[in-house]
Design a protein around this motif. Structure first.
Motif, short mmCIF file in Angstrom:
data_model
loop_
_atom_site.label_atom_id
_atom_site.label_comp_id
_atom_site.label_asym_id
_atom_site.label_seq_id
_atom_site.Cartn_x
_atom_site.Cartn_y
_atom_site.Cartn_z
N LEU A 76 0.83 -1.20 0.00
CA LEU A 76 0.00 0.00 0.00
C LEU A 76 0.87 1.26 0.00
CD1 LEU A 76 -2.67 1.56 0.27
CD2 LEU A 76 -2.50 1.21 2.76
N LEU A 77 1.90 1.26 0.84
CA LEU A 77 2.80 2.42 0.91
C LEU A 77 3.48 2.67 -0.43
CD1 LEU A 77 4.35 4.65 2.41
CD2 LEU A 77 5.99 2.89 3.12
N GLU A 78 4.06 1.62 -1.03
CA GLU A 78 4.78 1.79 -2.30
C GLU A 78 3.84 2.25 -3.41
OE1 GLU A 78 7.94 1.87 -2.37
OE2 GLU A 78 8.34 0.88 -0.45
N SER A 79 2.64 1.68 -3.49
CA SER A 79 1.72 2.09 -4.55
C SER A 79 1.26 3.54 -4.33
CB SER A 79 0.53 1.14 -4.65
OG SER A 79 -0.28 1.23 -3.51
N THR A 80 1.10 3.94 -3.07
CA THR A 80 0.71 5.33 -2.78
C THR A 80 1.82 6.29 -3.16
OG1 THR A 80 -0.73 4.60 -0.97
CG2 THR A 80 -0.03 6.90 -0.95
N LEU A 81 3.06 5.96 -2.79
CA LEU A 81 4.19 6.82 -3.12
C LEU A 81 4.34 7.02 -4.63
CD1 LEU A 81 6.92 5.55 -0.63
CD2 LEU A 81 5.89 7.83 -0.66
N MET A 82 4.07 5.98 -5.40
CA MET A 82 4.31 6.04 -6.85
C MET A 82 3.06 6.34 -7.66
SD MET A 82 7.40 5.86 -6.97
CE MET A 82 8.76 5.08 -7.74
N GLN A 83 1.97 6.67 -6.97
CA GLN A 83 0.72 6.96 -7.66
C GLN A 83 0.91 8.13 -8.62
OE1 GLN A 83 -2.41 7.81 -4.92
NE2 GLN A 83 -4.00 7.29 -6.39
N GLY A 84 0.47 7.94 -9.87
CA GLY A 84 0.57 8.99 -10.87
C GLY A 84 1.88 9.04 -11.62
N PHE A 85 2.84 8.21 -11.23
CA PHE A 85 4.13 8.16 -11.93
C PHE A 85 4.04 7.16 -13.08
CE2 PHE A 85 5.44 10.01 -8.00
CZ PHE A 85 6.69 10.58 -8.18
N SER A 86 4.61 7.53 -14.22
CA SER A 86 4.72 6.57 -15.32
C SER A 86 5.84 5.58 -14.97
CB SER A 86 5.05 7.29 -16.63
OG SER A 86 6.38 7.80 -16.58
N GLU A 87 5.90 4.49 -15.70
CA GLU A 87 6.98 3.51 -15.46
C GLU A 87 8.34 4.17 -15.68
OE1 GLU A 87 8.79 0.08 -14.25
OE2 GLU A 87 6.68 0.66 -14.07
N ARG A 88 8.43 5.00 -16.69
CA ARG A 88 9.69 5.71 -16.98
C ARG A 88 10.07 6.61 -15.81
NH1 ARG A 88 10.42 10.14 -21.64
NH2 ARG A 88 12.62 10.55 -21.31
N GLU A 89 9.10 7.33 -15.26
CA GLU A 89 9.37 8.21 -14.11
C GLU A 89 9.79 7.41 -12.88
OE1 GLU A 89 6.39 11.99 -14.89
OE2 GLU A 89 5.52 10.10 -14.21
N ARG A 90 9.15 6.27 -12.67
CA ARG A 90 9.51 5.41 -11.53
C ARG A 90 10.96 4.96 -11.63
NH1 ARG A 90 4.43 1.81 -9.78
NH2 ARG A 90 2.81 3.23 -10.46
N VAL A 91 11.32 4.46 -12.79
CA VAL A 91 12.69 3.99 -13.01
C VAL A 91 13.67 5.16 -12.86
CG1 VAL A 91 14.28 3.02 -14.73
CG2 VAL A 91 12.01 2.02 -14.42
N GLY A 92 13.31 6.30 -13.42
CA GLY A 92 14.18 7.48 -13.32
C GLY A 92 14.37 7.93 -11.88
N LEU A 93 13.29 7.93 -11.10
CA LEU A 93 13.38 8.32 -9.70
C LEU A 93 14.31 7.39 -8.94
CD1 LEU A 93 12.53 9.94 -7.19
CD2 LEU A 93 10.56 8.39 -7.00
N MET A 94 14.14 6.09 -9.12
CA MET A 94 14.99 5.13 -8.41
C MET A 94 16.45 5.28 -8.84
SD MET A 94 12.91 3.94 -6.33
CE MET A 94 14.02 2.80 -5.53
#
Length: 190
Positions: free
Chosen positions: A128-146
């Motif tokens: 729940l925490l991880e999905s909330t933190l990444m809500q609205g991020f595209s896959e590209r944005e998620r990878v870029g953030l990490m």
């Protein structure tokens, strides 16, 4: 090209790059995540947050034998603290410690049924925490953030190594040339 304003929250500031302070934002997020865990982990008052951290660690190590010295290293705690915490967890029925054939001096640590249930709850809360933190991020944005967060970590490790070799940089105008050791939580020798 995507409109960047579509990703901003109503309270997001448009600070100049020189005003950006990632360390402050990371600290704010860290505090908010801590409050989330405090809210979601309010189950059994006899199960401390340290117990839950150890349970989560044991859960991730299901395919490996875990011993007291692994707990000491992972959580940077002393032998006596680990022994005390594990003894209490055993009394609470969260873990068992069993001898191993190859070395009678050590006992592997395993979760009980009660510990397994807490681990399932922790996994659910973490999802729940991880999905909330990444809500609205595209896959590209998620990878870029990490990727960016990993770069920040490497930068800090590089600074730590440089300080160990050359002393603290003269960022405050007070450089005395003396070596200063920076210890970071999680360091093996911290």
């Amino acid at each position: 090209m995507e409109d960047e304003s579509a990703h901003q929250t109503p309270n997001a500031s448009s600070a100049e790059p020189s005003e950006l302070k990632p360390s402050i934002m990371i600290r704010v997020l860290h505090n908010m995540i801590g409050r989330f865990w405090n809210l979601t982990l309010q189950g059994d008052p006899n199960v401390s947050s340290q117990n839950k951290s150890i349970i989560a660690y044991l859960d991730t190590q299901r395919d490996h034998d875990v011993f007291q010295y692994d707990i000491e290293r992972k959580f940077s705690i002393t032998r006596s603290t680990a022994s005390r915490v594990l003894s209490l967890m055993e009394k609470k029925g969260l873990i068992t410690r069993e001898s191993v054939e190859r070395d009678a001096r050590v006992r592997k640590i395993m979760l009980t049924a009660q510990g397994e249930q807490i681990a399932r709850d922790l996994r659910s809360d973490a999802a729940l925490l991880e999905s909330t933190l990444m809500q609205g991020f595209s896959e590209r944005e998620r990878v870029g953030l990490m990727h960016d967060l990993e770069r920040m970590k490497v930068n800090l490790l590089r600074l730590k190594a440089d300080v160990a070799d050359e002393g603290l940089p003269d960022a405050r105008g007070m450089g005395d040339g003396k070596k200063t050791t920076i210890r970071m939580k999680g360091d093996a020798n911290a």
